[in-house]
Design a protein around this motif. Structure first.
Motif, PDB file in Angstrom:
ATOM      1  N   TRP A  32      -6.572   3.170  -9.999  1.00 25.86           N
ATOM      2  CA  TRP A  32      -7.439   4.284  -9.639  1.00 25.86           C
ATOM      3  C   TRP A  32      -8.292   4.579 -10.859  1.00 25.86           C
ATOM      4  CZ3 TRP A  32      -8.453   9.306 -11.125  1.00 25.86           C
ATOM      5  CH2 TRP A  32      -8.987  10.152 -10.159  1.00 25.86           C
ATOM      6  N   LYS A  92      -3.352   5.351 -12.226  1.00 21.25           N
ATOM      7  CA  LYS A  92      -4.602   5.896 -12.766  1.00 21.25           C
ATOM      8  C   LYS A  92      -4.796   5.337 -14.172  1.00 21.25           C
ATOM      9  CE  LYS A  92      -7.384   9.913 -13.560  1.00 21.25           C
ATOM     10  NZ  LYS A  92      -7.513  11.364 -13.468  1.00 21.25           N
ATOM     11  N   GLN A 127     -11.895   6.654 -12.390  1.00 20.62           N
ATOM     12  CA  GLN A 127     -12.870   7.705 -12.146  1.00 20.62           C
ATOM     13  C   GLN A 127     -13.986   7.527 -13.148  1.00 20.62           C
ATOM     14  OE1 GLN A 127     -11.264  11.622 -11.984  1.00 20.62           O
ATOM     15  NE2 GLN A 127     -13.252  12.607 -11.925  1.00 20.62           N
ATOM     16  N   TYR A 150       0.806  -1.211   0.000  1.00 18.58           N
ATOM     17  CA  TYR A 150       0.000   0.000   0.000  1.00 18.58           C
ATOM     18  C   TYR A 150       0.845   1.270   0.000  1.00 18.58           C
ATOM     19  CZ  TYR A 150      -4.143  -2.805   0.694  1.00 18.58           C
ATOM     20  OH  TYR A 150      -5.154  -3.701   0.522  1.00 18.58           O
ATOM     21  N   TYR A 186     -17.410   9.053  -9.022  1.00 16.28           N
ATOM     22  CA  TYR A 186     -16.421   8.801  -7.969  1.00 16.28           C
ATOM     23  C   TYR A 186     -15.047   8.815  -8.568  1.00 16.28           C
ATOM     24  CZ  TYR A 186     -20.328   7.379  -5.034  1.00 16.28           C
ATOM     25  OH  TYR A 186     -21.477   7.355  -4.319  1.00 16.28           O
ATOM     26  N   ALA A 230       1.819   3.996  -5.026  1.00 16.94           N
ATOM     27  CA  ALA A 230       0.653   4.717  -5.532  1.00 16.94           C
ATOM     28  C   ALA A 230      -0.149   3.822  -6.468  1.00 16.94           C
ATOM     29  CB  ALA A 230       1.106   5.965  -6.275  1.00 16.94           C
ATOM     30  N   ALA A 231      -1.444   4.063  -6.515  1.00 17.78           N
ATOM     31  CA  ALA A 231      -2.301   3.338  -7.453  1.00 17.78           C
ATOM     32  C   ALA A 231      -2.138   3.969  -8.833  1.00 17.78           C
ATOM     33  CB  ALA A 231      -3.749   3.407  -6.994  1.00 17.78           C
ATOM     34  N   ARG A 234      -2.654  -1.952  -7.629  1.00 19.72           N
ATOM     35  CA  ARG A 234      -3.924  -1.245  -7.439  1.00 19.72           C
ATOM     36  C   ARG A 234      -4.120  -0.273  -8.589  1.00 19.72           C
ATOM     37  NH1 ARG A 234      -3.900   2.117  -2.628  1.00 19.72           N
ATOM     38  NH2 ARG A 234      -1.729   2.475  -3.091  1.00 19.72           N
TER      39      ARG A 234
END
Length: 86
Positions: A40, A9, A42, A3, A86, A6-7, A38
């Protein structure tokens, strides 16, 4: 899962093109030469998980495509609303 990293994008169309790695020592995904754990995103929630089934599956549309997301219990406790960004 690390963790501290960074995730990445991504757009939905990119996430669909990503593939799980064969490395059993860590759960990673690759998109070309990029390894990540991970992502990210939107977008707009177009489908919520069943309140009775508890499977935690959402559909998210970001304009480039639609992906199905399965969230852990930690994230399911949020007040998710259909049609929200989101």
């Amino acid at each position: 899962m690390d963790y501290s990293l960074a995730a990445l994008k991504l757009l939905c169309v990119q996430l669909k093109a990503a593939r799980a790695t064969n490395d059993s020592s860590q759960s990673s995904i690759s998109l070309g030469p990029i390894l990540f754990q991970r992502a990210w995103l939107q977008g707009v929630v177009i489908s919520l998980p069943s309140t009775t089934g508890g499977n935690g599956r959402f559909l998210v549309d970001d304009g480039t495509g639609v992906v199905e997301l399965s969230l852990s219990r930690d994230f399911l406790n949020r007040d998710w609303k259909l049609g929200h960004h989101y």
